[in-house]
Motif scaffolding. Structure first.
Motif: not given
Length: 226
Positions: A7-9, A98-101, A41-45, A85-93
């Protein structure tokens, strides 16, 4: 990836990776989506870190403005926007995220920003992704230009270990003071309540104060034009 993480993708209200804007952003960066997940993931980072301009002034904190698709389109924002944006982009792959605060003591801040924030402690957002059987934290926030202007080294990421404690030119690091936990999607009311409570002078409605530039506040304008 186990079923417990599948579900986290999925796309969410804020991690809207099904959108054309996010898909186009990924296509600019990733040549082969079926290639090694960690390398992609590194490229997207690095794409989020260095091609999305880090700016705190005049940032849109509305529900629409904090969506990954908005940041992919505008190519500007601060930690809240860039982590989404990073969290969304890696999910697409197919990479769970998750998001951390948390609350951090931040080195990359001008005197004007510190005045608006009310000190050097910032409410901060980053990303946690699941790679090779474990969770790693990633902070694709301060781009190379700003790091150079503020005497910091850019924060690197290899997909194997946490990219978390930002190195500082004087040998110090970003200091994490409090962890508010990890979330499957951006918890909008929690984020806005936390921002209003911690930084009331920094907000104007559903945005941040305008009329400034973090880059121009670091050095004289003549240096930026060189």
């Amino acid at each position: 990836m186990t079923e417990l993480l599948s579900h986290l993708t999925a796309p969410t209200e804020f991690l809207d990776h099904q959108s054309e804007a996010v898909q186009n952003f990924i296509d600019e960066v990733v040549e082969d989506r079926s290639a090694d997940r960690r390398l992609n993931a590194v490229k997207l980072y690095y794409a989020v870190r260095d091609t999305v301009h880090y700016e705190v002034y005049g940032a849109d904190l509305s529900r629409e403005g904090l969506k990954a698709s908005s940041t992919a389109t505008l190519r500007s924002g601060f930690c809240l926007h860039k982590s989404v944006l990073f969290a969304a982009a890696v999910r697409a792959l197919g990479i769970p995220s998750r998001l951390v605060y948390g609350d951090v003591r931040n080195h990359l801040a001008s005197p004007r920003l510190i005045e608006h924030i009310g000190g050097e402690v910032f409410f901060h957002g980053l990303t946690q992704i699941h790679l090779e059987g474990r969770w790693v934290k990633a902070t694709p926030v301060f781009n190379k230009l700003l790091c150079r202007l503020y005497g910091m080294r850019p924060l690197e990421f290899d997909g194997l270990s946490d990219s978390l404690h930002h190195p500082h030119g004087n040998g110090g690091a970003m200091e994490f003071l409090k962890d508010h936990g990890a979330f499957d999607d951006l918890p909008y009311e929690f984020v806005m309540t936390s921002m209003r409570r911690a930084h009331p002078r920094f907000l104007e409605g559903t945005g941040t104060v305008s009329g400034g530039s973090l880059a121009s506040e670091a050095v004289p304008p003549s240096v930026l034009s060189n």
